[in-house]
Design a protein around this motif. Sequence first.
Motif, PDB file in Angstrom:
ATOM      1  N   GLU A 208       0.892  -1.288   0.002  1.00 23.64           N
ATOM      2  CA  GLU A 208      -0.072  -0.122  -0.012  1.00 23.64           C
ATOM      3  C   GLU A 208       0.861   1.184  -0.033  1.00 23.64           C
ATOM      4  OE1 GLU A 208      -3.848  -2.249   2.246  1.00 23.64           O
ATOM      5  OE2 GLU A 208      -2.480  -0.625   3.546  1.00 23.64           O
ATOM      6  N   THR A 209       2.040   1.299   0.510  1.00 20.05           N
ATOM      7  CA  THR A 209       2.898   2.437   0.530  1.00 20.05           C
ATOM      8  C   THR A 209       3.932   2.604  -0.597  1.00 20.05           C
ATOM      9  OG1 THR A 209       4.408   1.301   2.186  1.00 20.05           O
ATOM     10  CG2 THR A 209       2.845   2.816   2.950  1.00 20.05           C
ATOM     11  N   GLU A 210       4.692   1.231  -0.675  1.00 15.60           N
ATOM     12  CA  GLU A 210       5.763   1.300  -1.678  1.00 15.60           C
ATOM     13  C   GLU A 210       5.074   1.773  -3.283  1.00 15.60           C
ATOM     14  OE1 GLU A 210       8.295  -2.069   0.226  1.00 15.60           O
ATOM     15  OE2 GLU A 210       7.436  -2.573  -1.596  1.00 15.60           O
ATOM     16  N   SER A 211       3.903   1.155  -3.411  1.00 13.68           N
ATOM     17  CA  SER A 211       3.451   1.540  -4.832  1.00 13.68           C
ATOM     18  C   SER A 211       3.089   2.743  -5.176  1.00 13.68           C
ATOM     19  CB  SER A 211       1.997   0.743  -4.887  1.00 13.68           C
ATOM     20  OG  SER A 211       1.141   0.886  -3.973  1.00 13.68           O
ATOM     21  N   ARG A 212       2.752   3.753  -4.070  1.00  9.88           N
ATOM     22  CA  ARG A 212       2.733   5.076  -4.374  1.00  9.88           C
ATOM     23  C   ARG A 212       3.893   5.859  -4.310  1.00  9.88           C
ATOM     24  NH1 ARG A 212       0.110   7.350   0.262  1.00  9.88           N
ATOM     25  NH2 ARG A 212      -0.258   9.188  -0.972  1.00  9.88           N
ATOM     26  N   LYS A 213       5.125   5.312  -3.665  1.00 13.97           N
ATOM     27  CA  LYS A 213       6.309   6.028  -3.971  1.00 13.97           C
ATOM     28  C   LYS A 213       6.745   5.590  -5.308  1.00 13.97           C
ATOM     29  CE  LYS A 213      10.945   6.321  -1.930  1.00 13.97           C
ATOM     30  NZ  LYS A 213      11.879   6.083  -0.920  1.00 13.97           N
ATOM     31  N   LEU A 214       6.554   4.284  -5.811  1.00 15.61           N
ATOM     32  CA  LEU A 214       7.251   4.071  -7.041  1.00 15.61           C
ATOM     33  C   LEU A 214       6.461   4.920  -8.111  1.00 15.61           C
ATOM     34  CD1 LEU A 214       6.997   0.128  -6.662  1.00 15.61           C
ATOM     35  CD2 LEU A 214       9.244   1.598  -7.224  1.00 15.61           C
ATOM     36  N   LEU A 215       5.228   4.821  -8.111  1.00 19.02           N
ATOM     37  CA  LEU A 215       4.267   5.538  -9.177  1.00 19.02           C
ATOM     38  C   LEU A 215       4.557   7.060  -9.093  1.00 19.02           C
ATOM     39  CD1 LEU A 215       1.084   3.265  -9.141  1.00 19.02           C
ATOM     40  CD2 LEU A 215       3.038   3.480 -10.987  1.00 19.02           C
ATOM     41  N   GLY A 216       5.010   7.788  -7.942  1.00 17.69           N
ATOM     42  CA  GLY A 216       5.380   9.016  -7.772  1.00 17.69           C
ATOM     43  C   GLY A 216       6.139   9.827  -8.790  1.00 17.69           C
ATOM     44  N   ASP A 217       6.220  11.026  -8.610  1.00 15.69           N
ATOM     45  CA  ASP A 217       7.144  11.869  -9.334  1.00 15.69           C
ATOM     46  C   ASP A 217       8.300  12.543  -8.435  1.00 15.69           C
ATOM     47  OD1 ASP A 217       5.480  11.554 -11.974  1.00 15.69           O
ATOM     48  OD2 ASP A 217       4.209  13.038 -10.884  1.00 15.69           O
ATOM     49  N   PHE A 218       9.497  12.551  -9.190  1.00 15.51           N
ATOM     50  CA  PHE A 218      10.669  13.090  -8.687  1.00 15.51           C
ATOM     51  C   PHE A 218      11.234  14.403  -9.281  1.00 15.51           C
ATOM     52  CE2 PHE A 218      15.439  13.109  -8.577  1.00 15.51           C
ATOM     53  CZ  PHE A 218      15.656  13.731  -7.322  1.00 15.51           C
ATOM     54  N   ASP A 219      10.887  15.612  -8.501  1.00 13.45           N
ATOM     55  CA  ASP A 219      11.072  16.903  -8.997  1.00 13.45           C
ATOM     56  C   ASP A 219      12.734  17.560  -8.973  1.00 13.45           C
ATOM     57  OD1 ASP A 219      11.553  17.355  -6.274  1.00 13.45           O
ATOM     58  OD2 ASP A 219       9.686  18.554  -6.130  1.00 13.45           O
ATOM     59  N   GLY A 220      13.562  16.531  -8.699  1.00 17.80           N
ATOM     60  CA  GLY A 220      14.895  16.775  -8.639  1.00 17.80           C
ATOM     61  C   GLY A 220      15.407  16.975  -7.025  1.00 17.80           C
ATOM     62  N   ALA A 221      14.468  17.424  -6.046  1.00 19.15           N
ATOM     63  CA  ALA A 221      14.801  17.343  -4.799  1.00 19.15           C
ATOM     64  C   ALA A 221      14.099  16.292  -3.901  1.00 19.15           C
ATOM     65  CB  ALA A 221      14.337  18.930  -4.312  1.00 19.15           C
ATOM     66  N   GLU A 222      12.751  16.085  -4.207  1.00 15.60           N
ATOM     67  CA  GLU A 222      12.088  14.811  -3.146  1.00 15.60           C
ATOM     68  C   GLU A 222      11.119  14.184  -4.423  1.00 15.60           C
ATOM     69  OE1 GLU A 222      10.066  16.971  -0.363  1.00 15.60           O
ATOM     70  OE2 GLU A 222       8.734  18.334  -1.703  1.00 15.60           O
ATOM     71  N   ILE A 223      10.469  13.132  -3.819  1.00 15.32           N
ATOM     72  CA  ILE A 223       9.361  12.471  -4.488  1.00 15.32           C
ATOM     73  C   ILE A 223       8.102  12.509  -3.994  1.00 15.32           C
ATOM     74  CG2 ILE A 223       8.476  10.157  -5.141  1.00 15.32           C
ATOM     75  CD1 ILE A 223      11.368   9.232  -4.897  1.00 15.32           C
ATOM     76  N   GLU A 224       7.229  13.019  -4.836  1.00 12.42           N
ATOM     77  CA  GLU A 224       5.958  13.261  -4.460  1.00 12.42           C
ATOM     78  C   GLU A 224       4.960  12.143  -4.809  1.00 12.42           C
ATOM     79  OE1 GLU A 224       2.073  16.017  -5.793  1.00 12.42           O
ATOM     80  OE2 GLU A 224       3.879  16.712  -6.498  1.00 12.42           O
ATOM     81  N   TRP A 225       4.705  11.274  -3.862  1.00 16.43           N
ATOM     82  CA  TRP A 225       3.961  10.125  -3.918  1.00 16.43           C
ATOM     83  C   TRP A 225       2.533  10.104  -4.822  1.00 16.43           C
ATOM     84  CZ3 TRP A 225       4.133   6.569   1.021  1.00 16.43           C
ATOM     85  CH2 TRP A 225       5.182   6.206   1.315  1.00 16.43           C
ATOM     86  N   HIS A 226       2.322   9.213  -5.530  1.00 12.97           N
ATOM     87  CA  HIS A 226       0.866   9.241  -6.081  1.00 12.97           C
ATOM     88  C   HIS A 226      -0.051   9.297  -5.344  1.00 12.97           C
ATOM     89  CE1 HIS A 226      -2.047   8.007  -9.252  1.00 12.97           C
ATOM     90  NE2 HIS A 226      -0.837   7.769 -10.161  1.00 12.97           N
ATOM     91  N   ASP A 227      -1.328   9.822  -5.535  1.00 13.22           N
ATOM     92  CA  ASP A 227      -2.375  10.012  -4.837  1.00 13.22           C
ATOM     93  C   ASP A 227      -3.212   8.832  -4.886  1.00 13.22           C
ATOM     94  OD1 ASP A 227      -3.445  10.458  -6.984  1.00 13.22           O
ATOM     95  OD2 ASP A 227      -4.109  12.755  -6.474  1.00 13.22           O
ATOM     96  N   VAL A 228      -3.081   7.730  -5.403  1.00 14.46           N
ATOM     97  CA  VAL A 228      -3.898   6.644  -5.655  1.00 14.46           C
ATOM     98  C   VAL A 228      -4.080   6.061  -4.249  1.00 14.46           C
ATOM     99  CG1 VAL A 228      -1.976   5.071  -6.454  1.00 14.46           C
ATOM    100  CG2 VAL A 228      -4.520   4.705  -6.834  1.00 14.46           C
ATOM    101  N   ASP A 229      -5.315   5.575  -4.022  1.00 16.08           N
ATOM    102  CA  ASP A 229      -5.847   4.620  -2.856  1.00 16.08           C
ATOM    103  C   ASP A 229      -5.378   3.073  -3.095  1.00 16.08           C
ATOM    104  OD1 ASP A 229      -6.667   6.877  -1.247  1.00 16.08           O
ATOM    105  OD2 ASP A 229      -8.534   6.869  -2.313  1.00 16.08           O
ATOM    106  N   VAL A 230      -4.761   2.546  -2.129  1.00 16.00           N
ATOM    107  CA  VAL A 230      -4.255   1.279  -2.375  1.00 16.00           C
ATOM    108  C   VAL A 230      -4.772   0.413  -1.387  1.00 16.00           C
ATOM    109  CG1 VAL A 230      -2.425  -0.516  -2.969  1.00 16.00           C
ATOM    110  CG2 VAL A 230      -2.352   1.872  -3.771  1.00 16.00           C
ATOM    111  N   ALA A 231      -5.472  -0.655  -1.411  1.00 18.46           N
ATOM    112  CA  ALA A 231      -5.935  -1.669  -0.448  1.00 18.46           C
ATOM    113  C   ALA A 231      -5.249  -3.009  -0.789  1.00 18.46           C
ATOM    114  CB  ALA A 231      -7.175  -1.567  -0.095  1.00 18.46           C
ATOM    115  N   ALA A 232      -4.581  -3.719   0.045  1.00 20.09           N
ATOM    116  CA  ALA A 232      -3.983  -5.210  -0.146  1.00 20.09           C
ATOM    117  C   ALA A 232      -4.445  -6.022   0.839  1.00 20.09           C
ATOM    118  CB  ALA A 232      -2.788  -5.038  -0.282  1.00 20.09           C
TER     119      ALA A 232
END
Length: 346
Positions: A208-232
Amino acid sequence: MSVRVGILGATGAVGQRFIQLLDDHPTFELAALTASDESAGKPYREAAKWRVDTPIPVDVAEMTVRRTDPDAVPDDLDLLFSSLPSGVAVDVEEDFARDGYVISSNSSNDRLAEDVPLTIPEINPGHLDLIEVQRDERGWDGALVKNPNCSTITMIPPLAALDEAFGLDRINVSTLQAVSGGGYSGVTSMEIIDNVLPHIGGEEDKMETESRKLLGDFDGAEIEWHDVDVAASCNRVPTLDGHLENAFVDLAEDDLEVSEIEDAMREFPGVDLPSAPNQLIHVFDDPERPQPRMDRMRGQGMQICVGGVQSTPHGVKFNCLAHNTVRGAAGASLLNGELLHENGYL
């Protein structure tokens, strides 16, 4: 010119997969093996109870196992692969990075740390540049890169394809995970034969957490996690290798044709790395596939298999499969090592 590599935690199940995958690698030369103090000083053939389905490479069998300590390994290694237990890795990996080593790790510690890349080369190779932030913040010349959990890595490629084509709103996933995911001694025969275990500690949170980091965007300074809801919901089943997952996904677009969804997955690009499959996602027309025993070794165990694709009122449902100790563990770290080399971090 060959790249000299070592394996931290070389005697365990994932460490053995590393050795198998590195045998005859076109770029990486295996130059050091480490394990516990009890194993240090022994030839590898004595230190490891070999359980992989190919023989120990002859040259590796006679290598002397070293202590898992920066002072005990050669200082001319270009890259370390880590399959250490997370409780050990949390300190040891940082010790190696402080000493200037670059580490591609399968261990679960630090996957969600703000300055540690969590990377699948076909999905988010740009996140690797977070290494520069890591080095600035931690003041070391080494680097620490992680691959995700084996259950996460099974579903992320098809989800990334869907996100790119249609946008993701919500993900519900139920897993049927092989016993090898718990290590050789992780699940006893009395627990799993004629049975299913409907809970795997910590696994649901990782997905539920790793997936949002993987699908997030890196702006050169930090990763903005994807805002999708995930339930496993994670379940252990009596298969040896291969995690099969049932995904139910709400998409930003409605009323899609199955052919559109399948094409988005089939056409999702791979990467040109030595251990990468020619096609990242294989989509079956047969609704009875993928199956662990039949399909886990597609693409030498590095391909993601998808089947049973059906459209729903709000998106899609499908099944996906990956080999959990190859694509989901050692192979994932190996690909990250190849990506590190390609991008000049070694």
